[in-house]
Design an enzyme around this catalytic site. Structure first.
Site, PDB file in Angstrom:
ATOM      1  N   ARG A  49      24.327  -3.444 -29.416  1.00 17.62           N
ATOM      2  CA  ARG A  49      23.117  -2.919 -30.074  1.00 17.62           C
ATOM      3  C   ARG A  49      22.255  -2.102 -29.096  1.00 17.62           C
ATOM      4  O   ARG A  49      21.019  -2.131 -29.168  1.00 17.62           O
ATOM      5  CB  ARG A  49      22.273  -4.040 -30.692  1.00 17.62           C
ATOM      6  CG  ARG A  49      22.988  -4.863 -31.743  1.00 17.62           C
ATOM      7  CD  ARG A  49      23.240  -4.059 -33.011  1.00 17.62           C
ATOM      8  NE  ARG A  49      23.662  -4.916 -34.103  1.00 17.62           N
ATOM      9  CZ  ARG A  49      24.932  -5.234 -34.374  1.00 17.62           C
ATOM     10  NH1 ARG A  49      25.916  -4.738 -33.635  1.00 17.62           N
ATOM     11  NH2 ARG A  49      25.230  -6.012 -35.400  1.00 17.62           N
ATOM     12  N   SER A  99      19.587  -7.564 -39.567  1.00 16.42           N
ATOM     13  CA  SER A  99      19.230  -8.566 -38.553  1.00 16.42           C
ATOM     14  C   SER A  99      17.968  -8.108 -37.841  1.00 16.42           C
ATOM     15  O   SER A  99      17.933  -6.993 -37.311  1.00 16.42           O
ATOM     16  CB  SER A  99      20.334  -8.715 -37.515  1.00 16.42           C
ATOM     17  OG  SER A  99      21.537  -9.089 -38.101  1.00 16.42           O
ATOM     18  N   GLU A 104      15.760  -6.640 -32.625  1.00 15.00           N
ATOM     19  CA  GLU A 104      16.736  -5.552 -32.716  1.00 15.00           C
ATOM     20  C   GLU A 104      16.105  -4.326 -33.384  1.00 15.00           C
ATOM     21  O   GLU A 104      16.379  -3.182 -33.029  1.00 15.00           O
ATOM     22  CB  GLU A 104      17.951  -6.005 -33.541  1.00 15.00           C
ATOM     23  CG  GLU A 104      19.069  -4.985 -33.584  1.00 15.00           C
ATOM     24  CD  GLU A 104      19.880  -5.023 -34.861  1.00 15.00           C
ATOM     25  OE1 GLU A 104      19.535  -4.279 -35.809  1.00 15.00           O
ATOM     26  OE2 GLU A 104      20.864  -5.779 -34.912  1.00 15.00           O
TER      27      GLU A 104
HETATM   28  P1  FAD Z   1      16.374   4.811 -38.776  1.00 19.09           P
HETATM   29  O1  FAD Z   1      15.919   3.461 -39.187  1.00 19.09           O
HETATM   30  O2  FAD Z   1      15.864   5.982 -39.535  1.00 19.09           O
HETATM   31  O3  FAD Z   1      16.060   5.018 -37.219  1.00 19.09           O
HETATM   32  C1  FAD Z   1      16.381   4.022 -36.295  1.00 19.09           C
HETATM   33  C2  FAD Z   1      15.924   4.522 -34.904  1.00 19.09           C
HETATM   34  O4  FAD Z   1      16.724   5.631 -34.512  1.00 19.09           O
HETATM   35  C3  FAD Z   1      14.472   5.038 -34.889  1.00 19.09           C
HETATM   36  O5  FAD Z   1      13.945   4.752 -33.610  1.00 19.09           O
HETATM   37  C4  FAD Z   1      14.616   6.547 -35.084  1.00 19.09           C
HETATM   38  O6  FAD Z   1      13.556   7.267 -34.504  1.00 19.09           O
HETATM   39  C5  FAD Z   1      15.927   6.814 -34.368  1.00 19.09           C
HETATM   40  N1  FAD Z   1      16.740   7.893 -34.971  1.00 19.09           N
HETATM   41  C6  FAD Z   1      17.235   7.927 -36.233  1.00 19.09           C
HETATM   42  N2  FAD Z   1      17.989   9.034 -36.401  1.00 19.09           N
HETATM   43  C7  FAD Z   1      17.941   9.715 -35.234  1.00 19.09           C
HETATM   44  C8  FAD Z   1      18.497  10.953 -34.777  1.00 19.09           C
HETATM   45  N3  FAD Z   1      19.259  11.721 -35.562  1.00 19.09           N
HETATM   46  N4  FAD Z   1      18.235  11.346 -33.506  1.00 19.09           N
HETATM   47  C9  FAD Z   1      17.455  10.598 -32.692  1.00 19.09           C
HETATM   48  N5  FAD Z   1      16.884   9.435 -33.067  1.00 19.09           N
HETATM   49  C10 FAD Z   1      17.135   8.997 -34.323  1.00 19.09           C
HETATM   50  N6  FAD Z   1      23.076  -2.476 -38.082  1.00 19.09           N
HETATM   51  C11 FAD Z   1      24.230  -2.837 -37.445  1.00 19.09           C
HETATM   52  O7  FAD Z   1      24.479  -2.438 -36.301  1.00 19.09           O
HETATM   53  N7  FAD Z   1      25.151  -3.640 -38.062  1.00 19.09           N
HETATM   54  C12 FAD Z   1      24.971  -4.113 -39.307  1.00 19.09           C
HETATM   55  O8  FAD Z   1      25.829  -4.826 -39.826  1.00 19.09           O
HETATM   56  C13 FAD Z   1      23.765  -3.768 -39.992  1.00 19.09           C
HETATM   57  N8  FAD Z   1      23.524  -4.243 -41.235  1.00 19.09           N
HETATM   58  C14 FAD Z   1      22.365  -3.906 -41.870  1.00 19.09           C
HETATM   59  C15 FAD Z   1      22.155  -4.405 -43.165  1.00 19.09           C
HETATM   60  C16 FAD Z   1      21.008  -4.078 -43.856  1.00 19.09           C
HETATM   61  C17 FAD Z   1      20.795  -4.637 -45.263  1.00 19.09           C
HETATM   62  C18 FAD Z   1      20.052  -3.214 -43.263  1.00 19.09           C
HETATM   63  C19 FAD Z   1      18.822  -2.809 -44.042  1.00 19.09           C
HETATM   64  C20 FAD Z   1      20.247  -2.718 -41.981  1.00 19.09           C
HETATM   65  C21 FAD Z   1      21.413  -3.075 -41.269  1.00 19.09           C
HETATM   66  N9  FAD Z   1      21.661  -2.603 -39.969  1.00 19.09           N
HETATM   67  C22 FAD Z   1      22.831  -2.925 -39.333  1.00 19.09           C
HETATM   68  C23 FAD Z   1      20.660  -1.752 -39.281  1.00 19.09           C
HETATM   69  C24 FAD Z   1      20.756  -0.248 -39.644  1.00 19.09           C
HETATM   70  O9  FAD Z   1      21.493  -0.063 -40.809  1.00 19.09           O
HETATM   71  C25 FAD Z   1      21.396   0.569 -38.521  1.00 19.09           C
HETATM   72  O10 FAD Z   1      20.706   0.383 -37.311  1.00 19.09           O
HETATM   73  C26 FAD Z   1      21.429   2.066 -38.857  1.00 19.09           C
HETATM   74  O11 FAD Z   1      22.227   2.751 -37.908  1.00 19.09           O
HETATM   75  C27 FAD Z   1      20.051   2.712 -38.883  1.00 19.09           C
HETATM   76  O12 FAD Z   1      20.210   4.021 -39.371  1.00 19.09           O
HETATM   77  P2  FAD Z   1      18.995   4.843 -39.974  1.00 19.09           P
HETATM   78  O13 FAD Z   1      19.481   6.227 -40.232  1.00 19.09           O
HETATM   79  O14 FAD Z   1      18.431   4.135 -41.126  1.00 19.09           O
HETATM   80  O15 FAD Z   1      17.995   4.832 -38.740  1.00 19.09           O
HETATM   81  N1  EPU Z   2      23.974 -18.857 -39.436  1.00 25.08           N
HETATM   82  C1  EPU Z   2      23.281 -19.988 -39.791  1.00 25.08           C
HETATM   83  N2  EPU Z   2      22.174 -19.853 -40.571  1.00 25.08           N
HETATM   84  C2  EPU Z   2      21.739 -18.642 -40.999  1.00 25.08           C
HETATM   85  C3  EPU Z   2      22.435 -17.481 -40.619  1.00 25.08           C
HETATM   86  C4  EPU Z   2      23.577 -17.615 -39.829  1.00 25.08           C
HETATM   87  O1  EPU Z   2      23.653 -21.103 -39.417  1.00 25.08           O
HETATM   88  O2  EPU Z   2      20.722 -18.606 -41.704  1.00 25.08           O
HETATM   89  C5  EPU Z   2      25.209 -18.991 -38.654  1.00 25.08           C
HETATM   90  C6  EPU Z   2      26.419 -18.706 -39.564  1.00 25.08           C
HETATM   91  O3  EPU Z   2      26.830 -19.850 -40.236  1.00 25.08           O
HETATM   92  C7  EPU Z   2      27.450 -18.226 -38.589  1.00 25.08           C
HETATM   93  C8  EPU Z   2      26.613 -17.537 -37.523  1.00 25.08           C
HETATM   94  O4  EPU Z   2      25.276 -17.996 -37.667  1.00 25.08           O
HETATM   95  O5  EPU Z   2      28.116 -19.321 -38.026  1.00 25.08           O
HETATM   96  C9  EPU Z   2      26.693 -16.025 -37.575  1.00 25.08           C
HETATM   97  O6  EPU Z   2      26.216 -15.554 -38.833  1.00 25.08           O
HETATM   98  P1  EPU Z   2      26.777 -14.217 -39.535  1.00 25.08           P
HETATM   99  O7  EPU Z   2      28.274 -14.250 -39.558  1.00 25.08           O
HETATM  100  O8  EPU Z   2      26.066 -14.054 -40.816  1.00 25.08           O
HETATM  101  O9  EPU Z   2      26.432 -13.058 -38.532  1.00 25.08           O
HETATM  102  P2  EPU Z   2      25.132 -12.745 -37.684  1.00 25.08           P
HETATM  103  O10 EPU Z   2      25.404 -13.121 -36.266  1.00 25.08           O
HETATM  104  O11 EPU Z   2      23.948 -13.343 -38.323  1.00 25.08           O
HETATM  105  C10 EPU Z   2      25.902 -10.352 -36.993  1.00 25.08           C
HETATM  106  C11 EPU Z   2      25.229  -9.032 -36.837  1.00 25.08           C
HETATM  107  C12 EPU Z   2      25.177  -8.330 -38.184  1.00 25.08           C
HETATM  108  C13 EPU Z   2      26.615  -8.100 -38.656  1.00 25.08           C
HETATM  109  C14 EPU Z   2      27.311  -9.457 -38.779  1.00 25.08           C
HETATM  110  C15 EPU Z   2      28.783  -9.311 -39.101  1.00 25.08           C
HETATM  111  C16 EPU Z   2      23.664  -9.087 -35.011  1.00 25.08           C
HETATM  112  C17 EPU Z   2      22.241  -9.185 -34.593  1.00 25.08           C
HETATM  113  N3  EPU Z   2      23.899  -9.184 -36.312  1.00 25.08           N
HETATM  114  O12 EPU Z   2      25.082 -11.151 -37.813  1.00 25.08           O
HETATM  115  O13 EPU Z   2      24.541  -7.067 -38.018  1.00 25.08           O
HETATM  116  O14 EPU Z   2      26.648  -7.443 -39.904  1.00 25.08           O
HETATM  117  O15 EPU Z   2      27.213 -10.171 -37.521  1.00 25.08           O
HETATM  118  O16 EPU Z   2      29.462  -8.769 -38.014  1.00 25.08           O
HETATM  119  O17 EPU Z   2      24.531  -8.928 -34.163  1.00 25.08           O
HETATM  120  C18 EPU Z   2      22.434  -5.947 -38.089  1.00 25.08           C
HETATM  121  O18 EPU Z   2      22.610  -5.650 -36.903  1.00 25.08           O
HETATM  122  O19 EPU Z   2      21.432  -5.561 -38.727  1.00 25.08           O
HETATM  123  C19 EPU Z   2      23.425  -6.774 -38.784  1.00 25.08           C
HETATM  124  C20 EPU Z   2      23.277  -7.169 -40.043  1.00 25.08           C
END
Ligand code: FAD
Ligand code: EPU
Length: 338
Positions: free
Chosen positions: A164, A238, A334
């Site tokens: 991240r 997250s 994050e």
């Molecule tokens: P924004 O929120 O618009 O911007 C994020 C940051 O980047 C800001 O600081 C902004 O200024 C900067 N930025 C954006 N675009 C540019 C650009 N073109 N040039 C320079 N700076 C820029 N993330 C994960 O890694 N794994 C996941 O599994 C994951 N699951 C998610 C689930 C949900 C339901 C949600 C809501 C979010 C999740 N995220 C996850 C976080 C998010 O989706 C990612 O970080 C995504 O890449 C953000 O993209 P964005 O275009 O919305 O960025």
């Molecule tokens: N857990 C709990 N209670 C909760 C949530 C999770 O006990 O309320 C335990 C789960 O049971 C599991 C462990 O925590 O054993 C991990 O949970 P999960 O598999 O849901 O993944 P996570 O670690 O919570 C991460 C990433 C996600 C990504 C998923 C799948 C980070 C910060 N988050 O979540 O990324 O989608 O793994 O790879 O690394 C994001 O970055 O926004 C994001 C959603």
């Protein structure tokens, strides 16, 4: 180019926070961005690049210019025996881009299906999920330096990706606008199904022959069952990173909390599941006003409707201090706090 004033950012952030931008515009080319940033009127005004708004928490109004990156386009730029190199504009929707690769039978991004946001932000924090990170497929990106106006290409090493993390979140924070990103996709498919519940979900779907589509669909199903949909309830995924700790700290924690959820890392370190730590503090489903800890995933903070960014931020501080008091572990946010 039209620059609007006092624009509500509510439709532009997945937390649904009703903060205002003093000035707001969008751009669809490098030239359009250059025209704004080189002009006398705008060159010294604070600015923020916005993508899909899915990884920001707006804690106050933004007293400057919000520049929404709408650069579009997806093209194959070169090919070798094993790979196709696809360039995507920063303003392309990430999931749409992943689907484009799958439809063209190109492997590498299918485990990253359904992550919200745009292509331009994907390198910012080296997005990852279900056993993949973009650094595994990333080739290079083109970025515009917003002060000296140079266009700079960054290869993978120059991005210094971590969990991240990248240089764009650290030393170059706020300096570059990413314009386009090139991913190196594989013609030959190497399926990655070992992470989490992917195999279980594939079995549940009745899949006997693996394909890029079936893995993508399995990931979509798992994500949809676990994570709140921002269209229904405001969130940014997250809110905290999963903390990395030393083996000595892990042993101490394990002795006190035998059920602690942790994953061994290279170098003898461990990654802890922050969701588990928060959950064990009894905070899953905790709510104060419209700010809450999601009832199904404690790592996700949510806006039930009218929470302000600072209310969500205060809740995150409460979560941090509660986890610290119980486990002695420091969580790190994050989400980008604006
Ligand atoms: P924004 O929120 O618009 O911007 C994020 C940051 O980047 C800001 O600081 C902004 O200024 C900067 N930025 C954006 N675009 C540019 C650009 N073109 N040039 C320079 N700076 C820029 N993330 C994960 O890694 N794994 C996941 O599994 C994951 N699951 C998610 C689930 C949900 C339901 C949600 C809501 C979010 C999740 N995220 C996850 C976080 C998010 O989706 C990612 O970080 C995504 O890449 C953000 O993209 P964005 O275009 O919305 O960025
Ligand atoms: N857990 C709990 N209670 C909760 C949530 C999770 O006990 O309320 C335990 C789960 O049971 C599991 C462990 O925590 O054993 C991990 O949970 P999960 O598999 O849901 O993944 P996570 O670690 O919570 C991460 C990433 C996600 C990504 C998923 C799948 C980070 C910060 N988050 O979540 O990324 O989608 O793994 O790879 O690394 C994001 O970055 O926004 C994001 C959603």
């Amino acid at each position: 180019m039209t620059i609007s004033q006092n624009v509500s950012l509510k439709p532009y952030n997945t937390f649904g926070i009703d903060a205002k931008a003093r000035y707001f515009t969008s751009f669809d080319s490098k030239e359009a961005l250059r025209e704004i940033l080189e002009s006398e009127e705008w060159k010294d005004v604070p600015r923020m690049i916005l993508g899909g708004g899915s990884n920001i928490l707006l804690t106050k109004d933004f007293d400057g210019l919000v520049l929404k990156n709408d650069i579009k386009g997806i093209h194959a730029i070169k090919e070798d025996d094993e790979h196709v190199y696809i360039q995507a504009g920063a303003g392309e929707n990430w999931h749409g881009f992943v689907q484009y690769c799958i439809q063209h039978n190109l492997a590498g991004l299918e485990n990253l299906s359904l992550i919200p946001g745009n292509v331009g932000a994907s390198p910012m924090q080296n997005i990852g999920a279900y056993g993949a990170e973009i650094k595994d497929t990333f080739y290079e990106l083109s970025a515009y330096h917003m002060n000296d106006h140079a266009v700079v290409n960054f290869n993978k090493d120059a991005c210094d990706f971590g969990y991240r993390e990248s240089v764009f979140k650290r030393q170059y924070k706020g300096q570059f606008a990413i314009m386009s990103v090139v991913y190196r996709l594989h013609k030959k498919h190497h399926f990655n199904t070992t992470y989490g519940a992917i195999e279980q979900e594939l079995a549940h779907m009745g899949i006997t022959q693996l394909s890029l589509q079936s893995i993508s669909q399995a990931v979509i199903n798992i994500r949809s069952s676990k994570l709140p949909n921002p269209a229904e309830i405001g969130n940014a995924g997250s809110f905290f990173k999963n903390p990395e700790i030393s083996s000595a700290q892990y042993e101490t924690l394990k002795a006190a909390f035998p059920d602690v959820v942790a994953y061994p890392l290279a170098g003898g370190h461990y990654k802890l599941a922050a969701g588990w730590l928060i959950d064990q503090c009894g905070l899953k489903g905790y709510r104060t006003g419209d700010a809450g800890v999601h009832a199904k995933q404690a790592l996700v903070l949510v806006n039930y409707g009218n929470a302000t960014g600072s209310e969500i931020y205060d809740l995150s501080t409460y979560v941090l201090s509660t986890v610290k008091a119980k486990f002695g572990v420091d969580l790190e946010r994050e989400v980008n706090i604006i």
